[in-house]
Design a protein around this motif. Structure first.
Motif, PDB file in Angstrom:
ATOM      1  N   PRO A  98       0.854  -1.190   0.000  1.00  0.00           N
ATOM      2  CA  PRO A  98       0.000   0.000   0.000  1.00  0.00           C
ATOM      3  C   PRO A  98       0.888   1.238   0.000  1.00  0.00           C
ATOM      4  O   PRO A  98       2.115   1.137   0.099  1.00  0.00           O
ATOM      5  N   SER A  99       0.288   2.406  -0.092  1.00  0.00           N
ATOM      6  CA  SER A  99       1.059   3.645  -0.019  1.00  0.00           C
ATOM      7  C   SER A  99       1.331   4.030   1.427  1.00  0.00           C
ATOM      8  O   SER A  99       2.403   4.529   1.761  1.00  0.00           O
ATOM      9  N   VAL A 100       0.321   3.788   2.299  1.00  0.00           N
ATOM     10  CA  VAL A 100       0.423   4.140   3.718  1.00  0.00           C
ATOM     11  C   VAL A 100      -0.046   2.965   4.560  1.00  0.00           C
ATOM     12  O   VAL A 100      -1.020   2.296   4.224  1.00  0.00           O
ATOM     13  N   VAL A 101       0.668   2.727   5.660  1.00  0.00           N
ATOM     14  CA  VAL A 101       0.300   1.668   6.610  1.00  0.00           C
ATOM     15  C   VAL A 101      -0.063   2.319   7.936  1.00  0.00           C
ATOM     16  O   VAL A 101       0.700   3.131   8.469  1.00  0.00           O
ATOM     17  N   VAL A 102      -1.225   1.956   8.457  1.00  0.00           N
ATOM     18  CA  VAL A 102      -1.669   2.438   9.767  1.00  0.00           C
ATOM     19  C   VAL A 102      -1.612   1.270  10.740  1.00  0.00           C
ATOM     20  O   VAL A 102      -2.131   0.184  10.455  1.00  0.00           O
ATOM     21  N   ILE A 103      -0.987   1.471  11.888  1.00  0.00           N
ATOM     22  CA  ILE A 103      -0.901   0.438  12.924  1.00  0.00           C
ATOM     23  C   ILE A 103      -1.718   0.897  14.115  1.00  0.00           C
ATOM     24  O   ILE A 103      -1.566   2.028  14.590  1.00  0.00           O
ATOM     25  N   HIS A 104      -2.597   0.015  14.586  1.00  0.00           N
ATOM     26  CA  HIS A 104      -3.440   0.374  15.727  1.00  0.00           C
ATOM     27  C   HIS A 104      -3.527  -0.783  16.709  1.00  0.00           C
ATOM     28  O   HIS A 104      -3.647  -1.945  16.309  1.00  0.00           O
ATOM     29  N   LYS A 114     -11.711  11.045  13.166  1.00  0.00           N
ATOM     30  CA  LYS A 114     -11.014  12.308  12.924  1.00  0.00           C
ATOM     31  C   LYS A 114      -9.512  12.160  13.159  1.00  0.00           C
ATOM     32  O   LYS A 114      -8.693  12.587  12.332  1.00  0.00           O
ATOM     33  N   ILE A 115      -9.141  11.545  14.277  1.00  0.00           N
ATOM     34  CA  ILE A 115      -7.719  11.336  14.581  1.00  0.00           C
ATOM     35  C   ILE A 115      -7.098  10.388  13.569  1.00  0.00           C
ATOM     36  O   ILE A 115      -5.959  10.571  13.128  1.00  0.00           O
ATOM     37  N   LEU A 116      -7.849   9.386  13.187  1.00  0.00           N
ATOM     38  CA  LEU A 116      -7.379   8.436  12.179  1.00  0.00           C
ATOM     39  C   LEU A 116      -7.064   9.155  10.876  1.00  0.00           C
ATOM     40  O   LEU A 116      -5.996   8.958  10.281  1.00  0.00           O
ATOM     41  N   ALA A 117      -7.970  10.010  10.437  1.00  0.00           N
ATOM     42  CA  ALA A 117      -7.761  10.755   9.196  1.00  0.00           C
ATOM     43  C   ALA A 117      -6.559  11.687   9.302  1.00  0.00           C
ATOM     44  O   ALA A 117      -5.788  11.848   8.342  1.00  0.00           O
ATOM     45  N   GLU A 118      -6.368  12.295  10.472  1.00  0.00           N
ATOM     46  CA  GLU A 118      -5.253  13.230  10.653  1.00  0.00           C
ATOM     47  C   GLU A 118      -3.903  12.514  10.655  1.00  0.00           C
ATOM     48  O   GLU A 118      -2.914  13.055  10.149  1.00  0.00           O
ATOM     49  N   THR A 119      -3.867  11.302  11.222  1.00  0.00           N
ATOM     50  CA  THR A 119      -2.600  10.562  11.217  1.00  0.00           C
ATOM     51  C   THR A 119      -2.248  10.102   9.806  1.00  0.00           C
ATOM     52  O   THR A 119      -1.080  10.122   9.410  1.00  0.00           O
ATOM     53  N   VAL A 120      -3.255   9.683   9.049  1.00  0.00           N
ATOM     54  CA  VAL A 120      -3.011   9.286   7.660  1.00  0.00           C
ATOM     55  C   VAL A 120      -2.518  10.483   6.854  1.00  0.00           C
ATOM     56  O   VAL A 120      -1.550  10.393   6.086  1.00  0.00           O
ATOM     57  N   THR A 162      -1.711   4.988  19.667  1.00  0.00           N
ATOM     58  CA  THR A 162      -2.015   4.606  18.293  1.00  0.00           C
ATOM     59  C   THR A 162      -3.385   5.179  17.982  1.00  0.00           C
ATOM     60  O   THR A 162      -4.156   5.472  18.912  1.00  0.00           O
ATOM     61  N   PRO A 163      -3.692   5.406  16.698  1.00  0.00           N
ATOM     62  CA  PRO A 163      -3.027   4.889  15.499  1.00  0.00           C
ATOM     63  C   PRO A 163      -1.706   5.596  15.198  1.00  0.00           C
ATOM     64  O   PRO A 163      -1.495   6.742  15.585  1.00  0.00           O
ATOM     65  N   GLN A 164      -0.833   4.837  14.509  1.00  0.00           N
ATOM     66  CA  GLN A 164       0.421   5.382  14.008  1.00  0.00           C
ATOM     67  C   GLN A 164       0.486   5.043  12.522  1.00  0.00           C
ATOM     68  O   GLN A 164       0.270   3.902  12.130  1.00  0.00           O
ATOM     69  N   ALA A 165       0.741   6.039  11.713  1.00  0.00           N
ATOM     70  CA  ALA A 165       0.714   5.853  10.263  1.00  0.00           C
ATOM     71  C   ALA A 165       2.084   6.138   9.659  1.00  0.00           C
ATOM     72  O   ALA A 165       2.807   7.020  10.122  1.00  0.00           O
ATOM     73  N   PHE A 166       2.418   5.385   8.617  1.00  0.00           N
ATOM     74  CA  PHE A 166       3.726   5.498   7.968  1.00  0.00           C
ATOM     75  C   PHE A 166       3.579   5.336   6.456  1.00  0.00           C
ATOM     76  O   PHE A 166       2.768   4.536   5.991  1.00  0.00           O
ATOM     77  N   LYS A 167       4.384   6.088   5.724  1.00  0.00           N
ATOM     78  CA  LYS A 167       4.531   5.772   4.312  1.00  0.00           C
ATOM     79  C   LYS A 167       5.172   4.388   4.217  1.00  0.00           C
ATOM     80  O   LYS A 167       5.972   4.007   5.086  1.00  0.00           O
TER      81      LYS A 167
END
Length: 243
Positions: A98-104, A114-120, A162-167
């Protein structure tokens, strides 16, 4: 850009007692895991979801996924003893990056869209973005017993959540380092290399982690009182004077 969310629901950090994963305890009308799954299912910023569980919890996880109609879930993966080993397993089974990975963490049931969208969004811009909460009390460092060695400026201290998001290139470089002793969620920021940087997203204290029975009681009270949301407001009222 495709975004995949990985929910970690196993490992020592997700247990509230030996052999008892927080994700499968009941909170409100369903298991703790179901709360995060429903939020991810409804979040427009998430395309796919992978759930990481212990070998003994695969059937239970599948039942939860079917019961709550989580159509974004693309797989249930058997995790390892640590989050790093679990992520290595997940990446080895992914057909495409994927382009971005979110870990929760599944033990944080009050995931906010809202927080999820902001971390992405932060991950897409900076390379790495994590939910966190600024410490409100003074922090003392006592490296030897009860003797204070240092006092930190509370205006600069945050607790990682978390969530923590990464390219994808950022998280893969962390997972593939094979560094011993690195605990994802705790130490990942130190491994984010330039030009990427780690961006903080204030998530508030209600984005709590359930680590004990006491935490579960607090979470149940929050859920019942409907205090959990993107913003929590308290109305202060004067106490009537005694007659």
């Amino acid at each position: 850009m495709s975004v995949i969310a990985i929910i970690i629901a196993c490992g020592k950090q997700e247990e509230i007692a030996p052999g008892t994963e927080a994700a499968f305890l009941t909170l409100g009308s369903g298991p703790i895991l179901s709360h995060s799954l429903k939020t991810l299912e409804e979040a427009s910023c998430i395309d796919r979801v992978i759930v990481v569980v212990s070998k003994e919890r695969v059937d239970a996880a599948m039942q939860i996924i079917r019961r709550y109609g989580c159509t974004k879930v693309r797989g249930v993966v058997i995790g390892g003893a640590s989050r790093m080993s679990s992520l290595r397993t997940v990446f080895s089974k992914m057909p495409s990056d994927p382009s971005v990975v979110v870990i929760h963490e599944a033990s944080r049931p009050f995931l906010s869209k809202k927080i999820l969208a902001e971390t992405v969004k932060g991950a897409k811009r900076y390379g790495s973005s994590i939910a966190a909460h600024k410490v409100e009390d003074s922090v003392k460092i006592a490296p030897k017993g009860m003797r204070v060695g240092e006092t930190l400026d509370r205006n600069t201290v945050w607790t990682a959540q978390t969530p923590q998001a990464f390219k994808i290139n950022v998280i893969k470089s962390i997972v593939e380092t094979r560094n011993k002793g690195v605990k994802l969620i705790d130490d990942e920021s130190a491994l984010v290399t330039a030009p990427a940087e780690t961006h903080l997203v204030e998530a508030g204290w209600t984005n709590m982690k359930i680590r004990s029975r006491h935490d579960l009681e607090i979470a149940a009270a929050l859920l019942h009182a409907r205090l959990v949301g993107d913003v929590v407001r308290f109305e202060l009222r004067e106490t009537p004077a005694a007659v």
